[in-house]
Design an enzyme around this catalytic site. Structure first.
Site, PDB file in Angstrom:
ATOM      1  N   GLU A  59      17.796 -11.865  46.783  1.00 22.93           N
ATOM      2  CA  GLU A  59      17.589 -13.182  46.177  1.00 22.93           C
ATOM      3  C   GLU A  59      18.817 -14.078  46.310  1.00 22.93           C
ATOM      4  OE1 GLU A  59      14.800 -10.307  44.134  1.00 22.93           O
ATOM      5  OE2 GLU A  59      16.953 -10.307  44.606  1.00 22.93           O
ATOM      6  N   PHE A 121       8.979  -5.549  30.420  1.00 24.50           N
ATOM      7  CA  PHE A 121       9.504  -5.085  31.701  1.00 24.50           C
ATOM      8  C   PHE A 121       9.816  -6.278  32.598  1.00 24.50           C
ATOM      9  CE2 PHE A 121       8.610  -3.737  36.143  1.00 24.50           C
ATOM     10  CZ  PHE A 121       9.687  -2.871  36.294  1.00 24.50           C
ATOM     11  N   GLN A 122      11.031  -6.299  33.106  1.00 23.92           N
ATOM     12  CA  GLN A 122      11.534  -7.352  33.999  1.00 23.92           C
ATOM     13  C   GLN A 122      11.439  -8.741  33.352  1.00 23.92           C
ATOM     14  OE1 GLN A 122       9.863  -6.884  37.993  1.00 23.92           O
ATOM     15  NE2 GLN A 122      11.564  -5.514  38.488  1.00 23.92           N
ATOM     16  N   LYS A 171       3.586 -15.545  34.848  1.00 22.86           N
ATOM     17  CA  LYS A 171       2.617 -15.111  35.847  1.00 22.86           C
ATOM     18  C   LYS A 171       1.212 -15.612  35.544  1.00 22.86           C
ATOM     19  CE  LYS A 171       1.034 -10.889  38.197  1.00 22.86           C
ATOM     20  NZ  LYS A 171       1.219  -9.413  38.288  1.00 22.86           N
TER      21      LYS A 171
END
Length: 567
Positions: A59, A121-122, A171
């Site tokens: 990234e 998570f993340q 998301k």
């Protein structure tokens, strides 16, 4: 501000809205790395026929590539990363872009709305993390806000003093659907980047110029960002006086001009530093007067009236006290100033120009070595072959300073480097973006063996995308700049700067599918460079230079510009 495309009346997914908005902003190329939270966006990219996505290998590589692309084109660079570690891997690149006023829109994925704030998570609160190092950051929780936010982000990134903007998108927003309606106007009442220079300040500037006996133009990166090449060139022609520049200002005016004094500051030319110490009028154009330029502030241009022209009001009197402030868009400011100056009879400043010519003749750059290849010989050989018709980027350290000293640029936006943050690992991904933006132009990366390994994986990106960058490795088997400081200021105690355990770069280049060559003698230099230039492959030329070679001149940190190590 009117939208350039016809308004759409379609129901699209959030991912499709993102891409349609990017198209509306004129984006062609995107740099990124996929992950769980951006899979819907990458699925939309798969079906999109208008946008080209370049898969980097990290990234950080994506955002530095976007930065190189932005600075080589003058447009906004775009990158994508997933949530959590993907997003946090952009932080160094955002800080770099913020320091160097590079326009970037970084799009990050985020966990779904129902998981926000649960240490999922993340999950990382990236929009909060980057507040100090972006012009603005967004967390878009509602799909109805998505198109507007993207429109605003591009406007903020490229208007006023350019810089990076981050858009964090959960998301679930990318999979929801809504009517796509790209807003025709921008409404940001709290953001007013436009400022028109005052007539009084223009008149004061002209009076100061007429009163000066030793005037000097000082060009910074802000002049490059303002796309003020013609205006600065006209000012220099009207005044007919020499100019110097900061690291970020290199290339705005041609290094081939006799009037060029080269770079100013810690590793600037001796004659530029002496000129700034002696001048009685500094015309600073888009400069920050940072510490690497000024040295000891109380002694910087102490005999001079200081004119400071910039679009960012926060820069005035931050480091150097200005006597005259020209607050406004630099391009427009100089158009007004030049129009008035053209009607004025200006002094010839004959004795001052003769004095500066004598300084140039008596204090040339020095980089001599009888045993090893010298950076000067290598870089001047590049000049001989391309004659300024190329793009240059650098890593950070001694390689960067030698490049700034010896490479000759003819045009703006052709010398691209990490200035304010000094980011090792910037150069290789930056070269990716530059070559993508200008596929028909030669691109040279000047690198050190330490910096090059910071993002060496991006060589795979170059090879996969057939981007024939010429990597010029000035290999001294050490962290050269740190070692130089240890030599000068720490009694040669070389702590953790020995890099003799590094890989064989020729074999490493070959492993990535590039061409690698090791060059040891002067006779090998020009043929190797010509071979690389005439090829459509990625080349890594490993030049073996003296591990003890220092960069001269050097002004000690906090020292005065007229007190340098010259050799």
């Amino acid at each position: 501000m009117k939208n350039k495309v016809a308004l759409q009346k379609e129901v699209l997914s959030g991912a499709e809205i993102i891409l349609r908005a990017l198209e509306a902003e004129g984006v062609r190329d995107i740099f990124g790395y996929p992950g769980g939270s951006v899979i819907p966006l990458y699925d939309a990219i798969y079906h999109n026929k208008k946008l080209n996505h370049i898969l980097t290998r990290h990234e950080q590589g994506a955002i530095h590539a976007a930065a190189g692309y932005a600075r080589a084109t003058g447009e906004v660079g775009v990158c994508i990363a997933t949530s959590g570690p993907g997003a946090t891997n952009l932080v160094t690149g955002l800080a770099d872009a913020f320091m160097d006023s590079t326009p970037i829109v970084a799009i990050t994925g985020q966990v779904t709305n129902n998981l926000l704030g649960r240490d999922s998570f993340q999950e990382a609160h990236i929009s909060g993390i980057v507040i100090p190092i972006t012009k603005y950051s967004y967390l878009v929780k509602d799909i109805k806000d998505l198109a507007r936010v993207i429109h605003e982000a591009f406007y903020i990134a490229k208007s006023g003093r350019p810089g990076p903007v981050l858009i964090d998108i959960p998301k679930d927003v990318t999979v929801q659907t809504a009517e796509f309606n790209y807003p025709p106007i921008i409404d940001l009442p709290g953001y007013q980047p436009v400022h028109l220079v005052s007539d009084t300040a223009i008149d004061q500037t002209i009076a100061a110029i007429l009163a000066a006996e030793r005037p000097l133009i000082f060009i910074g990166g802000g002049a490059v960002n303002a796309k003020a090449f013609r205006e600065v060139a006209e000012l220099r022609k009207l005044l007919s006086i020499p100019f110097t520049y900061s690291l970020m200002g290199k290339g705005l005016l041609s290094d081939y001009e006799e009037a060029s004094l080269g770079m100013l500051g810690m590793h600037g030319t001796a004659y530029a530093n002496y000129a700034m110490h002696e001048t009685d009028l500094v015309i600073g154009l888009g400069v920050r007067f940072d510490d690497r330029v000024t040295g000891k502030l109380s002694e910087f241009a102490k005999h001079a009236t200081v004119i400071h022209a910039d679009i960012d009001g926060a820069e005035f009197n931050k480091n150097v006290q200005a006597d005259i402030i020209l607050h406004g868009d630099l391009k427009e400011t100089l158009q007004i100033l030049n129009k008035k100056l053209a009607k004025v009879t200006l002094p010839a400043w004959k004795s001052w120009k003769e004095h500066l010519a004598e300084l140039k003749a008596t204090h040339p750059l020095q980089c001599e070595n009888d045993k090893y290849l010298t950076p000067a010989f290598i870089l001047e050989s590049i000049n001989d072959l391309v004659e300024g018709e190329a793009f240059f980027t650098t890593e950070v350290g001694q390689n960067q300073m030698w490049a700034a000293q010896y490479l000759k640029c003819k045009y703006p936006n052709t010398f691209i480097t990490s200035g304010g943050l000094g980011t090792m690992g910037y150069g290789l991904p930056s070269a990716t973006g530059i070559q993508k933006a200008h596929p028909d132009k030669p691109v040279f990366l000047i690198a050190g063996d330490g910096s090059l390994q910071m993002n060496i994986q991006e060589m795979a990106t170059l090879v996969q995308n057939k981007l024939p960058v010429n990597i010029i490795l000035l290999n001294n088997y050490s962290l050269g700049m740190v070692k130089q400081w240890q030599n000068f200021f720490f009694d040669s105690r070389y702590s953790s700067t020995d890099m003799t355990g590094q890989p064989d770069f020729v074999k490493l280049a070959e492993a990535y599918g590039a061409v690698g060559k090791r060059i040891v003698t002067q006779a090998e230099v020009a043929p190797a460079l010509r071979e690389a230039l005439n090829s459509d492959k990625v080349y890594l030329l490993d030049f073996q230079i003296d591990p003890g070679q220092n960069v001269y001149p050097m002004v000690p940190a906090g020292g005065t510009l007229n007190n340098m190590y010259l050799a």
